[in-house]
Design a protein around this motif. Structure first.
Motif, PDB file in Angstrom:
ATOM      1  N   TYR A 176      11.786  -0.060  -3.710  1.00  0.00           N
ATOM      2  CA  TYR A 176      11.460   1.315  -3.320  1.00  0.00           C
ATOM      3  C   TYR A 176      10.570   1.294  -2.079  1.00  0.00           C
ATOM      4  O   TYR A 176      10.709   2.135  -1.181  1.00  0.00           O
ATOM      5  N   GLY A 177       9.665   0.301  -2.008  1.00  0.00           N
ATOM      6  CA  GLY A 177       8.844   0.147  -0.814  1.00  0.00           C
ATOM      7  C   GLY A 177       9.694  -0.093   0.425  1.00  0.00           C
ATOM      8  O   GLY A 177       9.439   0.476   1.495  1.00  0.00           O
ATOM      9  N   LEU A 178      10.739  -0.927   0.278  1.00  0.00           N
ATOM     10  CA  LEU A 178      11.626  -1.191   1.417  1.00  0.00           C
ATOM     11  C   LEU A 178      12.426   0.056   1.807  1.00  0.00           C
ATOM     12  O   LEU A 178      12.670   0.306   2.990  1.00  0.00           O
ATOM     13  N   VAL A 179      12.839   0.828   0.804  1.00  0.00           N
ATOM     14  CA  VAL A 179      13.561   2.072   1.081  1.00  0.00           C
ATOM     15  C   VAL A 179      12.657   3.037   1.845  1.00  0.00           C
ATOM     16  O   VAL A 179      13.054   3.630   2.857  1.00  0.00           O
ATOM     17  N   LEU A 180      11.419   3.190   1.362  1.00  0.00           N
ATOM     18  CA  LEU A 180      10.464   4.091   2.016  1.00  0.00           C
ATOM     19  C   LEU A 180      10.155   3.619   3.434  1.00  0.00           C
ATOM     20  O   LEU A 180      10.011   4.431   4.351  1.00  0.00           O
ATOM     21  N   LYS A 181      10.060   2.307   3.599  1.00  0.00           N
ATOM     22  CA  LYS A 181       9.827   1.747   4.935  1.00  0.00           C
ATOM     23  C   LYS A 181      10.982   2.104   5.859  1.00  0.00           C
ATOM     24  O   LYS A 181      10.765   2.512   7.018  1.00  0.00           O
ATOM     25  N   ALA A 182      12.214   1.970   5.377  1.00  0.00           N
ATOM     26  CA  ALA A 182      13.388   2.297   6.190  1.00  0.00           C
ATOM     27  C   ALA A 182      13.425   3.781   6.546  1.00  0.00           C
ATOM     28  O   ALA A 182      13.954   4.162   7.601  1.00  0.00           O
ATOM     29  N   GLU A 183      12.860   4.607   5.662  1.00  0.00           N
ATOM     30  CA  GLU A 183      12.831   6.049   5.911  1.00  0.00           C
ATOM     31  C   GLU A 183      11.635   6.475   6.751  1.00  0.00           C
ATOM     32  O   GLU A 183      11.477   7.657   7.060  1.00  0.00           O
ATOM     33  N   GLY A 184      10.751   5.499   7.068  1.00  0.00           N
ATOM     34  CA  GLY A 184       9.606   5.802   7.914  1.00  0.00           C
ATOM     35  C   GLY A 184       8.338   6.186   7.180  1.00  0.00           C
ATOM     36  O   GLY A 184       7.319   6.482   7.812  1.00  0.00           O
ATOM     37  N   ASN A 185       8.362   6.165   5.855  1.00  0.00           N
ATOM     38  CA  ASN A 185       7.177   6.522   5.062  1.00  0.00           C
ATOM     39  C   ASN A 185       6.377   5.249   4.777  1.00  0.00           C
ATOM     40  O   ASN A 185       6.378   4.723   3.665  1.00  0.00           O
ATOM     41  N   THR A 186       5.660   4.769   5.798  1.00  0.00           N
ATOM     42  CA  THR A 186       5.009   3.459   5.692  1.00  0.00           C
ATOM     43  C   THR A 186       3.806   3.458   4.753  1.00  0.00           C
ATOM     44  O   THR A 186       3.518   2.443   4.111  1.00  0.00           O
ATOM     45  N   ILE A 187       3.096   4.580   4.660  1.00  0.00           N
ATOM     46  CA  ILE A 187       1.904   4.623   3.800  1.00  0.00           C
ATOM     47  C   ILE A 187       2.300   4.475   2.335  1.00  0.00           C
ATOM     48  O   ILE A 187       1.748   3.640   1.597  1.00  0.00           O
TER      49      ILE A 187
ATOM     50  N   LEU B 181      13.022 -12.460  -6.697  1.00  0.00           N
ATOM     51  CA  LEU B 181      11.898 -11.888  -5.967  1.00  0.00           C
ATOM     52  C   LEU B 181      10.641 -12.730  -6.203  1.00  0.00           C
ATOM     53  O   LEU B 181      10.286 -13.013  -7.347  1.00  0.00           O
ATOM     54  N   THR B 182       9.970 -13.112  -5.122  1.00  0.00           N
ATOM     55  CA  THR B 182       8.756 -13.922  -5.222  1.00  0.00           C
ATOM     56  C   THR B 182       7.563 -13.155  -4.652  1.00  0.00           C
ATOM     57  O   THR B 182       7.723 -12.207  -3.865  1.00  0.00           O
ATOM     58  N   LYS B 183       6.379 -13.603  -5.026  1.00  0.00           N
ATOM     59  CA  LYS B 183       5.161 -12.994  -4.478  1.00  0.00           C
ATOM     60  C   LYS B 183       5.065 -13.210  -2.973  1.00  0.00           C
ATOM     61  O   LYS B 183       4.525 -12.368  -2.243  1.00  0.00           O
ATOM     62  N   ASP B 184       5.572 -14.337  -2.492  1.00  0.00           N
ATOM     63  CA  ASP B 184       5.562 -14.597  -1.043  1.00  0.00           C
ATOM     64  C   ASP B 184       6.400 -13.561  -0.293  1.00  0.00           C
ATOM     65  O   ASP B 184       6.015 -13.110   0.799  1.00  0.00           O
ATOM     66  N   MET B 185       7.539 -13.184  -0.867  1.00  0.00           N
ATOM     67  CA  MET B 185       8.376 -12.166  -0.245  1.00  0.00           C
ATOM     68  C   MET B 185       7.647 -10.825  -0.176  1.00  0.00           C
ATOM     69  O   MET B 185       7.684 -10.128   0.850  1.00  0.00           O
ATOM     70  N   ILE B 186       6.976 -10.484  -1.263  1.00  0.00           N
ATOM     71  CA  ILE B 186       6.251  -9.211  -1.304  1.00  0.00           C
ATOM     72  C   ILE B 186       5.091  -9.231  -0.312  1.00  0.00           C
ATOM     73  O   ILE B 186       4.887  -8.284   0.455  1.00  0.00           O
ATOM     74  N   GLN B 187       4.324 -10.337  -0.329  1.00  0.00           N
ATOM     75  CA  GLN B 187       3.174 -10.437   0.569  1.00  0.00           C
ATOM     76  C   GLN B 187       3.602 -10.401   2.024  1.00  0.00           C
ATOM     77  O   GLN B 187       2.927  -9.802   2.870  1.00  0.00           O
ATOM     78  N   SER B 188       4.730 -11.017   2.334  1.00  0.00           N
ATOM     79  CA  SER B 188       5.238 -11.011   3.702  1.00  0.00           C
ATOM     80  C   SER B 188       5.527  -9.586   4.168  1.00  0.00           C
ATOM     81  O   SER B 188       5.197  -9.209   5.310  1.00  0.00           O
ATOM     82  N   GLU B 189       6.128  -8.782   3.295  1.00  0.00           N
ATOM     83  CA  GLU B 189       6.408  -7.389   3.641  1.00  0.00           C
ATOM     84  C   GLU B 189       5.108  -6.598   3.814  1.00  0.00           C
ATOM     85  O   GLU B 189       5.003  -5.733   4.693  1.00  0.00           O
ATOM     86  N   ILE B 190       4.131  -6.891   2.960  1.00  0.00           N
ATOM     87  CA  ILE B 190       2.842  -6.213   3.077  1.00  0.00           C
ATOM     88  C   ILE B 190       2.177  -6.537   4.406  1.00  0.00           C
ATOM     89  O   ILE B 190       1.613  -5.671   5.083  1.00  0.00           O
ATOM     90  N   ASN B 191       2.244  -7.818   4.812  1.00  0.00           N
ATOM     91  CA  ASN B 191       1.653  -8.230   6.080  1.00  0.00           C
ATOM     92  C   ASN B 191       2.300  -7.494   7.261  1.00  0.00           C
ATOM     93  O   ASN B 191       1.611  -7.038   8.178  1.00  0.00           O
ATOM     94  N   VAL B 192       3.627  -7.405   7.225  1.00  0.00           N
ATOM     95  CA  VAL B 192       4.343  -6.673   8.274  1.00  0.00           C
ATOM     96  C   VAL B 192       3.925  -5.207   8.272  1.00  0.00           C
ATOM     97  O   VAL B 192       3.715  -4.586   9.328  1.00  0.00           O
ATOM     98  N   MET B 193       3.797  -4.641   7.078  1.00  0.00           N
ATOM     99  CA  MET B 193       3.413  -3.233   6.937  1.00  0.00           C
ATOM    100  C   MET B 193       2.014  -2.987   7.478  1.00  0.00           C
ATOM    101  O   MET B 193       1.757  -1.997   8.164  1.00  0.00           O
ATOM    102  N   ASN B 194       1.095  -3.905   7.160  1.00  0.00           N
ATOM    103  CA  ASN B 194      -0.290  -3.740   7.621  1.00  0.00           C
ATOM    104  C   ASN B 194      -0.370  -3.769   9.136  1.00  0.00           C
ATOM    105  O   ASN B 194      -1.166  -3.044   9.747  1.00  0.00           O
ATOM    106  N   GLN B 195       0.436  -4.627   9.758  1.00  0.00           N
ATOM    107  CA  GLN B 195       0.468  -4.677  11.221  1.00  0.00           C
ATOM    108  C   GLN B 195       0.980  -3.367  11.795  1.00  0.00           C
ATOM    109  O   GLN B 195       0.477  -2.873  12.807  1.00  0.00           O
ATOM    110  N   ALA B 196       1.978  -2.805  11.135  1.00  0.00           N
ATOM    111  CA  ALA B 196       2.538  -1.531  11.605  1.00  0.00           C
ATOM    112  C   ALA B 196       1.530  -0.396  11.449  1.00  0.00           C
ATOM    113  O   ALA B 196       1.457   0.510  12.285  1.00  0.00           O
ATOM    114  N   LEU B 197       0.741  -0.462  10.362  1.00  0.00           N
ATOM    115  CA  LEU B 197      -0.238   0.602  10.115  1.00  0.00           C
ATOM    116  C   LEU B 197      -1.445   0.468  11.043  1.00  0.00           C
ATOM    117  O   LEU B 197      -2.159   1.427  11.268  1.00  0.00           O
TER     118      LEU B 197
END
Length: 272
Positions: free
Chosen positions: A225-236, A256-272
């Motif tokens: 759902y986080g990835l879907v929201l990211k694709a829709e532009g709802n980054t927060i 699904l691994t914690k590394d995969m989740i953390q990697s997406e979070i890191n990308v998200m934090n940079q975008a924010l």
């Protein structure tokens, strides 16, 4: 209606001892009945050990749970279903070889009923997947599917079809699965993942919004759902979902691994 021959035999044995007690000798009848009950309890001890194993596993005491299941599996003529449950727990705890050793012995047993054979093969398919052969895993589950269906089968086969990569086939199967059991969160997640991977974000979001609002016991709905929201532009909100996904314990029976989740979070934090 199919009659359980074992239950019927036990009923007549108890009735026979009761007749002895009432008609001839109460002490003899009651004594024989007591001996019979003790024998049945002893011969059914594998089920009792498995019950203790399940109770400990539900409390999070995994080591004790495995000890009880191991004890159950060591009982002579341990029921295949109990041994298969022990094998599945070993797999969840990453003991692939221990799981496979049990299943390889079980699958060669004669007189397995359809439920027992199906349970063994469903876990064996997960072993094949974790050994790196997702195609063999899918083939094994499809063989089971041709003769037997339950929610667990739909969960596993629906997920492995996604991992196999034939997304149209996975979507078709997961739509069938949701018709079979529309209250199953894993099946709902499989369907939502199918939509997501096919780029149908609106349909995926509709399922994931309901799953995450209700709350689930696993990370996938929050992650995807986080990835879907990211694709829709709802980054927060996407970042919130990903952080929730990270809070779950990583499952060995998930891609699904914690590394995969953390990697997406890191990308998200940079975008924010």
């Amino acid at each position: 209606m199919k009659i359980n021959k074992s239950l019927l035999l036990n009923f007549f044995i108890i009735l026979f001892f009761a007749l002895i007690s009432f008609k001839f000798n109460a002490y003899l009848g009651n004594g024989l009945l007591s001996v019979f009950i003790l024998y049945k309890l002893y011969s059914s001890r594998a089920y009792f050990y498995a019950m203790l194993g399940n109770a400990n596993f539900s409390k999070g005491a995994k080591d004790k749970a495995l000890q009880w299941f191991k004890k159950a599996s060591q009982v002579k003529n341990c029921p295949p279903r109990v041994a298969a449950s022990y094998a599945y727990l070993l797999l969840k705890e990453k003991d692939i070889q221990g799981c496979r050793n049990i299943l390889d012995k079980l699958i060669t047993k004669e007189n397995l009923n359809l439920d027992e054979e199906s349970a063994i093969k469903m876990t064996l398919a997960l072993v094949y997947w974790k050994e790196g052969d997702v195609n063999l895993a899918v083939e094994t589950l499809e063989e089971v599917y041709s003769k037997f269906k339950n929610s667990t089968l739909y969960e596993s086969l629906g997920y492995l079809l996604i991992l196999q990569g034939d997304l149209e086939k996975a979507l078709k199967f997961n739509l069938e699965a949701i018709d079979y059991d529309d209250n199953n969160d894993v099946i709902k997640d499989n369907l939502a993942q199918s939509y997501f991977r096919l780029g149908q974000y609106d349909k995926s979001a509709e399922i994931y919004e309901k799953l995450t609002e209700k709350g689930t016991f696993f990370a996938e709905p929050y992650y995807y759902y986080g990835l879907v929201l990211k694709a829709e532009g709802n980054t927060i909100k996407a970042n919130e979902m990903l952080k929730t996904a990270l809070s779950f314990k990583q499952s060995f029976l998930s891609d699904l691994t914690k590394d995969m989740i953390q990697s997406e979070i890191n990308v998200m934090n940079q975008a924010l």
